[in-house]
Design an enzyme around this catalytic site. Sequence first.
Site, PDB file in Angstrom:
ATOM      1  N   SER A  63      48.600  20.236 -37.116  1.00  0.00           N
ATOM      2  CA  SER A  63      47.673  19.637 -38.093  1.00  0.00           C
ATOM      3  C   SER A  63      47.261  20.565 -39.230  1.00  0.00           C
ATOM      4  O   SER A  63      46.712  20.094 -40.231  1.00  0.00           O
ATOM      5  CB  SER A  63      46.413  19.148 -37.393  1.00  0.00           C
ATOM      6  OG  SER A  63      46.645  17.891 -36.840  1.00  0.00           O
ATOM      7  N   LYS A  66      48.399  19.640 -42.566  1.00  0.00           N
ATOM      8  CA  LYS A  66      47.778  18.524 -43.307  1.00  0.00           C
ATOM      9  C   LYS A  66      47.083  19.010 -44.588  1.00  0.00           C
ATOM     10  O   LYS A  66      47.082  18.328 -45.599  1.00  0.00           O
ATOM     11  CB  LYS A  66      46.773  17.793 -42.408  1.00  0.00           C
ATOM     12  CG  LYS A  66      47.446  17.013 -41.275  1.00  0.00           C
ATOM     13  CD  LYS A  66      46.455  16.534 -40.228  1.00  0.00           C
ATOM     14  CE  LYS A  66      47.185  15.689 -39.179  1.00  0.00           C
ATOM     15  NZ  LYS A  66      46.383  15.402 -37.990  1.00  0.00           N
ATOM     16  N   TYR A 190      57.282  13.964 -41.486  1.00  0.00           N
ATOM     17  CA  TYR A 190      55.982  14.393 -40.935  1.00  0.00           C
ATOM     18  C   TYR A 190      56.161  15.337 -39.742  1.00  0.00           C
ATOM     19  O   TYR A 190      55.446  16.334 -39.606  1.00  0.00           O
ATOM     20  CB  TYR A 190      55.167  13.150 -40.541  1.00  0.00           C
ATOM     21  CG  TYR A 190      53.880  13.464 -39.818  1.00  0.00           C
ATOM     22  CD1 TYR A 190      52.743  13.868 -40.508  1.00  0.00           C
ATOM     23  CD2 TYR A 190      53.788  13.366 -38.424  1.00  0.00           C
ATOM     24  CE1 TYR A 190      51.563  14.169 -39.839  1.00  0.00           C
ATOM     25  CE2 TYR A 190      52.624  13.658 -37.747  1.00  0.00           C
ATOM     26  CZ  TYR A 190      51.510  14.054 -38.459  1.00  0.00           C
ATOM     27  OH  TYR A 190      50.338  14.344 -37.788  1.00  0.00           O
ATOM     28  N   TYR A 242      38.533  18.560 -36.467  1.00  0.00           N
ATOM     29  CA  TYR A 242      38.501  17.243 -35.806  1.00  0.00           C
ATOM     30  C   TYR A 242      37.061  16.776 -35.623  1.00  0.00           C
ATOM     31  O   TYR A 242      36.193  17.097 -36.432  1.00  0.00           O
ATOM     32  CB  TYR A 242      39.231  17.268 -34.449  1.00  0.00           C
ATOM     33  CG  TYR A 242      40.593  17.899 -34.472  1.00  0.00           C
ATOM     34  CD1 TYR A 242      41.594  17.415 -35.315  1.00  0.00           C
ATOM     35  CD2 TYR A 242      40.904  18.967 -33.637  1.00  0.00           C
ATOM     36  CE1 TYR A 242      42.861  17.985 -35.307  1.00  0.00           C
ATOM     37  CE2 TYR A 242      42.169  19.532 -33.627  1.00  0.00           C
ATOM     38  CZ  TYR A 242      43.136  19.035 -34.474  1.00  0.00           C
ATOM     39  OH  TYR A 242      44.370  19.600 -34.458  1.00  0.00           O
ATOM     40  N   VAL A 260      47.175  21.384 -32.953  1.00  0.00           N
ATOM     41  CA  VAL A 260      47.292  21.345 -31.489  1.00  0.00           C
ATOM     42  C   VAL A 260      48.232  22.406 -30.903  1.00  0.00           C
ATOM     43  O   VAL A 260      48.324  22.535 -29.685  1.00  0.00           O
ATOM     44  CB  VAL A 260      47.716  19.959 -30.944  1.00  0.00           C
ATOM     45  CG1 VAL A 260      46.614  18.941 -31.093  1.00  0.00           C
ATOM     46  CG2 VAL A 260      49.009  19.505 -31.553  1.00  0.00           C
TER      47      VAL A 260
HETATM   48  N1  GLN Z   1      51.932  16.739 -34.929  1.00  0.00           N
HETATM   49  C1  GLN Z   1      50.677  16.449 -34.307  1.00  0.00           C
HETATM   50  C2  GLN Z   1      50.445  14.956 -34.198  1.00  0.00           C
HETATM   51  O1  GLN Z   1      50.687  14.245 -35.117  1.00  0.00           O
HETATM   52  C3  GLN Z   1      49.569  17.100 -35.060  1.00  0.00           C
HETATM   53  C4  GLN Z   1      48.238  16.803 -34.458  1.00  0.00           C
HETATM   54  C5  GLN Z   1      47.306  17.938 -34.423  1.00  0.00           C
HETATM   55  O2  GLN Z   1      47.642  19.103 -34.589  1.00  0.00           O
HETATM   56  N2  GLN Z   1      46.077  17.588 -34.151  1.00  0.00           N
HETATM   57  O3  GLN Z   1      50.028  14.474 -33.182  1.00  0.00           O
END
Ligand code: GLN
Length: 306
Positions: A63, A66, A190, A242, A260
Amino acid sequence: MSSHTLLEELVEIARPFASYGKVANYIPALSDQNPDDLAICIYSIDNESFYAGDHLKKFTLQSISKVIALALVLMDNGEEEVFSKVGMEPTGDPFNSIAKLETHKPSKPLNPMINAGALAVTNMIKGNTGMDKWERLIEFISHLTGENVTYNEDVAYSELQTANLNRSLCYFMKQHGVITGNVEDLLVLYTKQCAVEMNCVDLAKIGAVFANDGWDAESGKQLISRDVARICKTFMVTCGMYNNSGEFAIKVGIPAKSGVSGGIMGSVPGRCGIGIFGPALDEVGNSLAGVKLLEGLSAKYSWSIF
Ligand code: GLN
């Protein structure tokens, strides 16, 4: 005491907290990470770096990507277009939740730091083909780190095979006109974006560019416009950790984005970037020892922006 020794000490104080966390396993290829790993780099805006732990160990951004994709897309498309597809409000829901897409009107994701919003953002990367879009993104990330960055194919493939929740978010948004084009192509892009791999020094370097209002002292270039850097840091404060962003703002107070894989990128405005890797996660998906380490660091140096 030297900064290196102090960092080593903070790492050793934070490391035991990893035993309360768990490595992510919903992306199968992430499950073999070592929960006891913990590494940090602090990268000042004038290119000095300090590190502790296994700072050369690579991990995937997940994430954290992002924020970077958002910066590119905002510079590509402008604020008006981007925020017609994705909102600016935090959510109390988990990062992969679909619930608000249906109940919140207009039917667009609440913010670009949750999966739905990030998928909508990645859908706006400019390029004629998926490969063009990917090349623009990876080139942008390589400029930010000053290194030739690549992605981990196993992690990308593993996520693509199991990304059915993200698939359903995409189909829902496609029905509502938030995303356009082929869903599978978007998921390929993605999952590669999430699987971009680097060590905590590279990550801290990116954090330093955001901290320095988009200016990269190493290359002497404005890699991200000031406005876009400001918007990204604001999202890091309001949504970057988050549904724990509120508590993190109180206890740490540094714009930050987690993933994550156990990575956290921090950005202390006007001072430095921070890159952390500690794969044992708490229940919302943030690096447990990583957050403890940031608490220690922020208190020690009074880095809370509040
Ligand atoms: N690639 C992960 C997903 O889309 C990224 C999520 C994350 O790091 N929270 O679930």
